[in-house]
Scaffold this motif. Structure first.
Motif, short mmCIF file in Angstrom:
data_model
loop_
_atom_site.label_atom_id
_atom_site.label_comp_id
_atom_site.label_asym_id
_atom_site.label_seq_id
_atom_site.Cartn_x
_atom_site.Cartn_y
_atom_site.Cartn_z
N PRO A 1 0.84 -1.21 0.00
CA PRO A 1 0.00 0.00 0.00
C PRO A 1 0.87 1.25 0.00
N VAL A 2 0.26 2.37 -0.38
CA VAL A 2 0.99 3.64 -0.44
C VAL A 2 1.37 4.07 0.97
N THR B 1 -3.24 4.57 -10.07
CA THR B 1 -4.50 4.10 -9.48
C THR B 1 -4.41 4.07 -7.96
N LYS B 2 -3.31 3.54 -7.44
CA LYS B 2 -3.15 3.47 -5.99
C LYS B 2 -3.03 4.87 -5.37
N LEU B 3 -2.31 5.76 -6.03
CA LEU B 3 -2.14 7.11 -5.49
C LEU B 3 -3.47 7.86 -5.50
N VAL C 1 -7.65 14.54 -8.42
CA VAL C 1 -7.23 14.71 -7.03
C VAL C 1 -7.34 16.17 -6.61
N GLN C 2 -6.93 17.08 -7.50
CA GLN C 2 -7.00 18.50 -7.19
C GLN C 2 -8.44 18.96 -7.00
N ARG C 3 -9.33 18.54 -7.89
CA ARG C 3 -10.74 18.91 -7.76
C ARG C 3 -11.35 18.33 -6.48
#
Length: 575
Positions: free
Chosen positions: A102-103, A146-148, A196-198
Motif C-alpha cells: 500500500p501507499v 490508481t493506488k495514489l 485529485v485537485q478537484r
C-alpha cells in the motif's frame, strides 16, 4: 748421354709420390665446397623463414593494436552502458513495492526513482531494450497512478466529513509530506492529478464554508446582545460611544486580546464590543486564508522533473571540431577582446517572471475556488456591522485593525486575501467620513441654533451641555491620536479640525448671550481651561505632533480670553 746430378729427384716422381695426398686434398676441397653450398642453401632458407617470421610478427603487432583499440572502446562504453542498463531496467524490489504494497512513506523515494527510470526509458526509445520494457513501465505507471488516486481521496475524506478536523495539522504533517507523490501524478498521469485537485478543492471549500458559516452565525449572536449604533456628538447619551477605553482601543492591532471562539456564543450572558467581534472574524479569516494559500502554493506547485545531463553513448569525446562560438572566442582572445552573449540573461529573467506570474495566477484561482463562500460570509457580516453605522471610535478601530491585517497578510504572501481586505477598507473609509460629517453637521447646527434667526427658533444651550460636548470632543481626539501613528492622516485630522472649528464656534455662540464682556470672556476662558485640563489628563501620546498642536490651539484661545478679561476690567475701572 747426359750425366745425372747426384742428390736431386725428378719432378714427376715428386708428384707421383704425393698423388694420394693430392687426391685426398681434392676430396676435402670438394667436400668443403659441398658443405659451403649446403650452408648457402641453409642460410638462404633461413633468410626466407626469417622474412616470413618478421611478417608474422608484424601481423601480430597489427592485431595487437587492433585488439587494444577494441579494448579501449569497450572500456569507454562499459560505464555508460552499465549506467543505461541500470537506469532503464526496473529492479524487482521496486516493481514489487509498487504492485504489492500500500501507499506509504516508502513510496516517496520509490516513486521518484521509478519516474526517473520512466522518463529515461521514454527518452531512449531508439534503444531496443528500452522499447522492450515500455509495456512493463506503462503497466507499473497505471498501477501507481490508481493506488495514489485512492490514497489521496482517502486522505481528503476527513476534511469533507467533519468540520472539527484540524486542517493545518493535516496539511503540514501529512499532505505536504506526500507532495512528491502528487507531483508524480501531475507529470505522469495528469488526468488523475486533476481529479485529485478537484477533490481537494471540493473538500476544502465545504470545510471552510461550513466553519465560517457557523462562526459568523455565532458572532452574530454575540453582536446582537450588545448592539451599538452611531449617535452624533450632540445627541449621544451613551457613555460607551465617547469613552476612552484602552481595552477597546487595543483591538486596533492583531497583537491584542484573545479572539471570540464559537462555543462562547452559547453563553447567553457573554458580550463583546463591535470592534472585538470584527477583530475576531478578521483574525480567523487571516490565519485560515494565509495558511491555505501557503499550502496550495507548496502542494500544487509542481516543477518539471529535472534529470542529470547525460552525454550520448559512443560519442567521440577525444576529437571534435570547434564550433562557431569557440572560433569566435579564440579569435577574440587573439585580439585581446571578449565575446559577450547579449540578451540571454534578460530573456531568461523575463521567462522566469512570466512563469512566476502564471504560477501565482493558478494559485490565486485555486484559493478563490475554495474561499468564495467564505468571502461572501465575511462581506455579509461586515455589511451588517456597517449598517447601521457603528460609533465613530469603534469604526476607526476596525479600520486600523484591517490595515494591520493587510500588512500581515502581505508579509505572509497571500495576494487574493490582501485584495479582499483592502476592498473592505475602501468600503469602510466612506462610512467613517459620513459619521464624522454627521458629527460636524450636528455641532454646526447646534452652534447656529444658539444665535437663532428670523425663521428658526433658538436652541438654548447650557454650560453642562457645552461641557459635555467638549468632553466628547477630547475623548474623540485622544482616541484618534491613539489610533494614528502618522500625523499625515488627512482623512482623520481634517475632519477633527472641522469638528474643532465648530466646537470653538459653539463656545463663542454659547457665551454671546452674556452682555458683560468680562463675564463673557471668563466663561470662554473657563470652557477653554476645561478642554485643556481634559487634554492634559487623557492625552496618551504627548509627543504626537497633533497633540502638541491641539494643546497650543486651546492654550492660545484661553490666553486670548484672559486678555479680554483683563481688558474688560481695565475698561470698567476707567468708567
Amino acid at each position: 748421354m747426359s750425366a745425372e746430378v747426384p742428390g736431386r729427384t725428378e719432378p714427376s716422381g715428386f708428384y707421383t709420390s704425393r698423388e694420394k695426398e693430392y687426391v685426398e686434398l681434392h676430396d676435402q676441397v670438394q667436400t668443403s665446397i659441398s658443405l659451403l653450398d649446403s650452408l648457402e642453401s641453409f642460410l638462404s632458407t633461413f633468410q626466407t623463414d626469417l622474412t616470413a617470421v618478421a611478417g608474422q610478427i608484424s601481423d601480430l603487432q597489427d592485431r595487437s593494436q587492433e585488439i587494444d583499440a577494441k579494448l579501449k572502446n569497450r572500456r569507454r562504453i562499459e560505464r555508460p552502458l552499465a549506467s543505461l542498463l541500470s537506469e532503464v531496467t526496473i529492479p524487482p524490489s521496486l516493481a514489487k513495492l509498487i504492485l504489492d504494497t500500500p501507499v506509504g512513506e516508502a513510496w516517496i523515494d520509490a516513486v521518484e526513482d521509478f519516474e526517473k527510470r520512466l522518463v529515461l526509458s521514454k527518452s531512449r526509445s531508439r534503444v531496443k531494450a528500452a522499447r522492450d520494457l515500455g509495456e512493463v513501465n506503462e503497466g507499473l505507471r497505471i498501477v501507481a497512478a490508481t493506488k495514489l488516486r485512492t490514497f489521496f481521496l482517502a486522505l481528503f475524506q476527513p476534511i469533507r466529513t467533519s468540520v472539527t478536523t484540524n486542517m493545518q495539522v493535516l496539511q503540514t504533517s501529512v499532505l505536504l509530506k506526500y507532495s512528491p507523490l502528487y507531483a508524480f501524478l501531475h507529470r505522469q498521469a495528469h488526468d488523475v492529478a486533476l481529479e485529485v485537485q478537484r477533490s481537494y478543492i471540493g473538500a476544502a471549500r465545504l470545510y471552510y464554508e461550513t466553519g465560517f458559516r457557523r462562526y459568523s452565525r455565532s458572532l452574530g449572536y454575540v453582536k446582537a446582545r450588545a448592539f451599538e449604533k452611531f449617535e452624533n456628538i450632540v445627541v449621544s447619551n451613551n457613555q460607551r460611544d465617547f469613552k476612552l477605553d484602552s481595552s477597546r482601543l487595543a483591538h486596533c492591532s492583531i497583537d491584542g486580546p484573545a479572539v471570540t471562539l464559537a462555543y462562547m456564543a452559547d453563553d447567553k450572558t457573554y458580550k463583546e464590543s463591535v470592534e472585538a467581534i470584527f477583530r475576531s472574524l478578521f483574525l480567523v479569516f487571516m490565519d485560515n486564508s494565509t495558511a491555505e494559500y501557503t499550502f496550495l502554493s507548496a502542494f500544487f506547485n509542481v516543477s518539471p522533473l529535472v534529470g542529470d545531463a547525460k552525454q550520448p553513448l559512443l560519442s567521440p569525446t577525444g576529437f571534435r571540431s570547434p564550433d562557431a562560438s569557440e572560433m569566435r572566442s579564440s579569435s577574440a582572445s587573439e585580439v585581446g577582446g571578449r565575446v559577450v552573449s547579449g540578451g540571454s540573461a534578460t530573456f531568461s529573467d523575463l521567462a522566469a517572471l512570466r512563469s512566476s506570474k502564471e504560477e501565482q495566477a493558478g494559485h490565486d484561482a485555486l484559493w478563490k475556488q475554495i474561499f468564495d463562500p467564505v468571502l461572501e460570509y465575511c462581506k455579509t457580516f461586515v455589511h451588517s456591522m456597517l449598517e447601521p453605522i457603528p460609533p465613530v471610535i469603534p469604526l476607526l478601530t476596525m479600520i486600523r485593525l484591517s490595515e494591520d491585517v493587510v500588512t500581515e497578510v502581505q508579509k505572509r504572501r497571500c495576494p487574493p486575501g490582501e485584495q479582499f481586505i483592502f476592498g473592505i477598507i475602501i468600503q469602510m473609509w466612506p462610512v467613517f467620513r459620513e459619521a464624522m460629517s454627521q458629527n460636524i453637521e450636528a455641532l454646526k447646527k447646534l452652534a447656529e441654533g444658539t444665535s437663532g434667526g428670523y425663521f428658526a427658533r433658538a436652541t438654548v444651550t447650557t454650560d453642562a451641555m457645552v461641557s459635555d460636548v467638549c468632553r466628547k470632543y477630547v475623548v474623540c481626539f485622544n482616541a484618534f491620536v491613539y489610533l494614528t501613528a502618522n500625523d499625515e492622516e488627512t482623512m482623520i485630522f481634517s475632519n477633527l479640525l472641522k469638528l474643532r472649528e465648530q466646537l470653538a464656534s459653539l463656545t463663542i455662540q454659547h457665551t454671546a448671550r452674556i452682555s458683560d464682556p468680562s463675564a463673557k470672556a471668563r466663561a470662554q476662558s473657563t470652557i477653554y481651561e476645561g478642554v485643556l485640563q481634559s487634554l492634559n489628563k487623557t492625552t496618551h501620546r504627548i509627543a504626537h505632533p497633533k497633540s502638541q498642536q491641539e494643546l497650543a490651539f486651546w492654550a492660545r484661545l484661553k490666553e486670548e480670553a484672559r486678555r479680554k478679561v483683563v481688558s474688560a476690567g481695565q475698561e470698567s475701572r476707567r468708567h
